[in-house]
Scaffold this motif. Sequence first.
Motif, PDB file in Angstrom:
ATOM      1  N   PHE A 132      54.058  60.655 -30.115  1.00  0.00           N
ATOM      2  CA  PHE A 132      54.759  61.861 -30.537  1.00  0.00           C
ATOM      3  C   PHE A 132      55.841  61.525 -31.555  1.00  0.00           C
ATOM      4  N   SER A 133      56.024  62.406 -32.533  1.00  0.00           N
ATOM      5  CA  SER A 133      57.125  62.274 -33.484  1.00  0.00           C
ATOM      6  C   SER A 133      58.399  62.828 -32.846  1.00  0.00           C
ATOM      7  N   SER A 134      59.552  62.582 -33.487  1.00  0.00           N
ATOM      8  CA  SER A 134      60.812  63.099 -32.956  1.00  0.00           C
ATOM      9  C   SER A 134      60.781  64.628 -32.874  1.00  0.00           C
TER      10      SER A 134
ATOM     11  N   GLU B 274      58.109  66.541 -32.480  1.00  0.00           N
ATOM     12  CA  GLU B 274      57.219  66.937 -31.374  1.00  0.00           C
ATOM     13  C   GLU B 274      57.880  66.706 -30.018  1.00  0.00           C
ATOM     14  N   ILE B 275      58.635  65.617 -29.917  1.00  0.00           N
ATOM     15  CA  ILE B 275      59.366  65.337 -28.673  1.00  0.00           C
ATOM     16  C   ILE B 275      60.411  66.423 -28.438  1.00  0.00           C
TER      17      ILE B 275
ATOM     18  N   SER C 172      58.780  69.562 -27.214  1.00  0.00           N
ATOM     19  CA  SER C 172      58.269  69.422 -25.848  1.00  0.00           C
ATOM     20  C   SER C 172      59.389  69.490 -24.811  1.00  0.00           C
TER      21      SER C 172
ATOM     22  N   LYS D  38      52.930  57.915 -26.389  1.00  0.00           N
ATOM     23  CA  LYS D  38      51.793  58.789 -26.673  1.00  0.00           C
ATOM     24  C   LYS D  38      51.654  59.114 -28.160  1.00  0.00           C
TER      25      LYS D  38
ATOM     26  N   PHE E 115      56.954  59.760 -24.373  1.00  0.00           N
ATOM     27  CA  PHE E 115      56.423  60.524 -25.511  1.00  0.00           C
ATOM     28  C   PHE E 115      56.124  59.607 -26.703  1.00  0.00           C
TER      29      PHE E 115
END
Length: 214
Positions: free
Chosen positions: A167-169, A171-172, A175, A165, A162
Amino acid sequence: MDKITILIADDHTLVRETWSFILNTDERFKVVAESGSGEEAVELARQMRPDVVIMDINLPGMNGIEATQLIRKYSPASKILGVSLHTQPTYARKMMQKGAMGYVTKNSSREEMFRAITEVQQGRRYICEEIKNILSEQVINGEDQSNGVNALSQREIEIIQFIKKGFSSKEIAESLDISVKTVEVHRYNVLKKLNLKNAAALVNYINNSQLEFE
């Protein structure tokens, strides 16, 4: 003699069809099903109870490591052979820990694939020559298995994917359906295991590393 029944799980149609064709040309084997996802592989294994499941690690949705664990639950007699582009021993170790009997890379020859299938079907563990050679080099070079990429957990590898790609913490966390704090703990552990000082160093490491985090 009964043929060894095989389920192939790989998200690339051409790979599945090629393996199926090659295996069915050998009188010892019979491919009974093909799957493009981990969830489908689990369901097919539960229904068909194949002798051997050829399981790619990088499947969409449920990955091969997770699928392996469930297949061992729902079709315990099925022997699982992990297959991947990844040549790091850590992937082989994680597959075996979840119940796989063997592991080969996609660099392996057809003959080695055949040998691996027959070995695991008979209840014997099998690690391909490529992985064994890497392990031997690590022992000779005195590499510490408790640190570095070989020490990363499957969740930490997912976090790295992630991060790669962008992704911020937050967003991770969304997800993976975990808390931001948990993500930060994983990120800290990754930095520690890879001996990196901060997030910028991690991003640089990922972008410049020859290791496969896909």
